[in-house]
Write a protein that holds these residues in place. Structure first.
Motif, mmCIF file in Angstrom:
data_model
loop_
_atom_site.group_PDB
_atom_site.id
_atom_site.type_symbol
_atom_site.label_atom_id
_atom_site.label_comp_id
_atom_site.label_asym_id
_atom_site.label_seq_id
_atom_site.Cartn_x
_atom_site.Cartn_y
_atom_site.Cartn_z
ATOM 1 N N UNK A 172 0.859 -1.191 0.000
ATOM 2 C CA UNK A 172 0.000 0.000 0.000
ATOM 3 C C UNK A 172 0.890 1.234 0.000
ATOM 4 N N UNK A 173 0.577 2.183 -0.859
ATOM 5 C CA UNK A 173 1.357 3.415 -0.957
ATOM 6 C C UNK A 173 0.468 4.611 -0.649
ATOM 7 N N UNK A 174 0.948 5.463 0.242
ATOM 8 C CA UNK A 174 0.293 6.748 0.475
ATOM 9 C C UNK A 174 1.339 7.834 0.257
ATOM 10 N N UNK A 175 1.282 8.447 -0.921
ATOM 11 C CA UNK A 175 2.178 9.545 -1.276
ATOM 12 C C UNK A 175 1.388 10.502 -2.162
ATOM 13 N N UNK A 176 2.019 11.571 -2.584
ATOM 14 C CA UNK A 176 1.308 12.588 -3.354
ATOM 15 C C UNK A 176 1.218 12.205 -4.828
ATOM 16 N N UNK A 177 0.110 12.542 -5.483
ATOM 17 C CA UNK A 177 -0.032 12.211 -6.907
ATOM 18 C C UNK A 177 0.846 13.117 -7.762
ATOM 19 N N UNK A 178 1.166 12.660 -8.942
ATOM 20 C CA UNK A 178 2.014 13.426 -9.855
ATOM 21 C C UNK A 178 1.156 14.453 -10.590
ATOM 22 N N UNK A 179 0.870 15.546 -9.921
ATOM 23 C CA UNK A 179 0.069 16.614 -10.499
ATOM 24 C C UNK A 179 0.441 17.944 -9.862
ATOM 25 N N UNK A 180 -0.054 19.021 -10.459
ATOM 26 C CA UNK A 180 0.178 20.349 -9.904
ATOM 27 C C UNK A 180 -0.864 20.614 -8.826
ATOM 28 N N UNK A 181 -0.395 20.914 -7.632
ATOM 29 C CA UNK A 181 -1.288 21.067 -6.482
ATOM 30 C C UNK A 181 -1.497 22.544 -6.200
ATOM 31 N N UNK A 182 -2.757 22.957 -6.190
ATOM 32 C CA UNK A 182 -3.103 24.369 -6.059
ATOM 33 C C UNK A 182 -2.991 24.853 -4.626
ATOM 34 N N UNK A 183 -3.069 26.150 -4.455
ATOM 35 C CA UNK A 183 -2.831 26.803 -3.163
ATOM 36 C C UNK A 183 -3.878 26.422 -2.128
ATOM 37 N N UNK A 184 -3.429 26.265 -0.907
ATOM 38 C CA UNK A 184 -4.253 26.013 0.274
ATOM 39 C C UNK A 184 -3.278 25.878 1.424
ATOM 40 N N UNK A 185 -3.786 25.743 2.650
ATOM 41 C CA UNK A 185 -2.835 25.464 3.720
ATOM 42 C C UNK A 185 -2.402 24.011 3.620
ATOM 43 N N UNK A 186 -1.240 23.708 4.169
ATOM 44 C CA UNK A 186 -0.619 22.392 3.979
ATOM 45 C C UNK A 186 -1.496 21.272 4.511
ATOM 46 N N UNK A 187 -2.129 21.491 5.671
ATOM 47 C CA UNK A 187 -2.982 20.429 6.252
ATOM 48 C C UNK A 187 -4.120 20.091 5.294
#
Length: 584
Positions: A545-560
């Motif tokens: 099982x992998x939990x990591x970030x997807x390969x995409x551009x992530x838009x602005x928001x707070x980190x949480x």
């Protein structure tokens, strides 16, 4: 006194050409106050926007942005422009608010967007050729700072512009600052032009018209310069002198760049509001302290940083060790080769760079640093999710591209203890090493791991009594996972090394029924995918099982919020692991 102008979504910039100078000054005053108000509330790029407010207003006096195109270099200095085009910085840099950079999808008045320096001239040249091909008639303006124009991208664009039959208007915003004070030969040239305008003949020889230096706060001078630029048949360099931070005392007095970008602050005192828990620790401060101690002891230690010395907390180091510490300005590509040359000559070089800017030096890391295989250590700051600066500044791509570069070893500390261990390791490891770290972490008092690095195996933090489940975690969230799961019967590893780890590490995982890989600081196709590949190569038969970030551009928001969106926050991951461990 009541405000004269209503700076809301309905503001009509078409009134600007009709305003008197006194009204223009009043408009400038109100725009600056709005910028100060919004930056104090939400954080943002303060000084650069205050310094060009009059200049931006003057642009609207001479140009028609219903048809004319302007491209702000980087785009973080477009706040006055946004306000004048009906975007009063509502919820600045928040998830559903106005972006901190020019954004094509935010307004028809934003024709190009970027988050890195020195792209505006190349983009403007492309826009101008599109205009010519379509036989249309409008002005194309590139707005670039004296720090950004020193980057090689701008020189490439200028070189091309000389030979391409088209016209653009280049506004060179000269405030003697990039993020921090500008350095290098071009800065000296600009100072020379300010003192001796005869030097401008250099530009004319290259088929540019040159006007300036012009006072960036003087509406009459600016209007006169812009009107000349519009009439010129050749490309124009309009050299404008501004003062970064003008209109806010604390920013005006800033000589090192602390007010270039600010987190929320108290307007009355200029002091930052403490939005983080008391135990927040900056990895930048930890590594800066270690670097200073090393430079005091070892005369063969070199430090290089491309313009982010303030953020990296090394300003005092670069002042104290001028002969061995070099701020090379916004020149990431140059900085990598410069660092490598020291390595080739048996010096140990620390190259400090933000993850997002490191992308610009990929070729040099591969072609020069890695191939030479010498003693160069990268300290990669601002890794992982960045939050409110959005797509262009996320520090999530570097671990992925390091997997395509031979000879580099990549590591990431989970806490200060790890940072110290890795720094000591860097002294003895005589080959390219990259240490990546987020801006800060919370010291929850948990002390785990070996005192020093004897091998590059995954660190065993908790050993279960069975072989049902092994967790392999990355970075500071490892401590939170450990805290939440310390009473569970499972095994937890810390991947201190993300690339170049000992081959025994994946071998140890082969005996487990299930492996859970957790990385909230990088993409799925970085460390996580490569560990999966290592397990597959070893014919691992269990579940992964992998939990990591997807390969995409992530838009602005707070980190949480960004972590929760992609289910890589500690709470979501903890719940998922508990379900797996309890068979539900």
């Amino acid at each position: 006194m009541a405000e004269k102008f209503v700076l809301d979504e309905n503001f009509d910039f078409h009134i600007i050409p009709k305003l008197s100078n006194s009204e223009l000054n009043e408009l400038s005053k109100e725009i600056k106050q709005l910028i100060i108000d919004k930056c104090s509330e939400y954080g943002g790029h303060l000084s650069s926007n205050l310094g060009i407010t009059n200049l931006t207003i003057a642009l609207f006096k001479s140009f028609d942005f219903d048809k004319d195109k302007i491209i702000f270099d980087i785009g973080h200095n477009s706040y006055p422009y946004k306000i004048l085009t009906g975007r009063p910085l509502t919820k600045l840099r928040q998830a559903n608010g106005i972006d901190g950079f020019q954004k094509i999808n935010e307004s028809k008045y934003d024709v190009y967007d970027a988050g890195h320096s020195s792209t505006s001239l190349s983009a403007a040249l492309g826009f101008a050729k599109v205009r010519d091909l379509k036989k249309e008639n409008y002005n194309v303006i590139a707005f670039v700072g004296d720090g950004g124009v020193a980057n090689g991208l701008c020189f490439e664009a200028l070189n091309n512009l000389v030979t391409v039959n088209t016209k653009i208007i280049i506004i060179l915003n000269d405030n003697e600052m990039s993020i921090s004070p500008t350095t290098g030969g071009l800065s000296a040239i600009l100072k020379g032009i300010r003192k001796n305008p005869v030097v401008k003949i250099v530009f004319k020889d290259a088929n540019f018209e040159y006007y300036g230096p012009i006072d960036g706060d003087n509406f009459d001078q600016l209007t006169k310069g812009f009107e000349k630029a519009k009439k010129s048949k050749r490309s124009v360099i309009l050299h404008v002198k501004t003062a970064k931070g003008e209109g806010y005392k604390y920013a005006e007095d800033d000589s090192v760049g602390e007010y270039h970008f600010v987190n929320p602050f108290d307007k009355a005192t200029g002091k930052l509001k403490n939005l983080l828990p008391a135990k927040n620790i900056s990895f930048s401060e930890v590594f800066a302290k270690l670097l200073k101690e090393d430079m005091e002891k070892d005369k063969n230690t070199i430090a290089i940083c491309p313009s982010t010395t303030v953020g990296a907390k090394v300003t005092d180091i670069f002042n104290e060790f001028e002969g061995r510490a070099f701020d090379v300005g916004i020149s990431e590509e140059h900085s990598a080769i410069f660092a490598n040359a020291f390595g080739v000559n048996d010096y140990h070089t620390y190259l400090l760079m933000y993850s997002t800017f490191l992308q610009r030096a990929y070729d040099e890391l591969l072609h020069d640093v890695a191939r030479s295989n010498k003693h160069v250590t990268l300290l990669i700051d601002r890794c992982g999710l960045i939050g409110h600066d959005g797509e262009t500044h996320q520090g999530i791509y570097d671990d992925g591209f390091f997997y395509s570069i031979p000879n580099f070893v990549l590591a990431m500390p989970k806490n200060e203890e790890d940072a110290v261990k890795l720094f000591k390791y860097a002294k003895t490891y005589k080959h390219p090493l990259a240490i990546r770290y987020p801006a800060n972490y919370l010291d929850n008092g948990i002390k785990l791991g070996a005192k020093e690095i004897n091998d590059r195996k995954f660190e065993l933090l908790k050993k279960g009594t069975n072989k049902n489940l092994a967790i392999v975690s990355v970075g500071p969230h490892t401590l939170d996972i450990y805290k939440n799961l310390k009473n569970e019967d499972l095994t937890i590893y810390n991947a201190l090394f993300l690339k170049g780890y000992d081959e025994e590490s994946p071998n140890e995982l082969l005996s487990f029924k299930e492996v859970f890989i957790y990385d909230a600081y990088g993409l799925e196709n970085g460390f996580a995918s490569n560990l999966v590949l290592d397990l597959i190569k070893r014919n691992y038969k269990g579940k992964i099982t992998v939990r990591a970030l997807p390969n995409e551009f992530i838009t602005k928001d707070d980190v949480i919020a960004q972590e929760r969106k992609f289910s890589v926050d500690v709470d979501s991951v903890t719940k998922e692991i508990l379900k797996i461990n309890h068979g539900s």
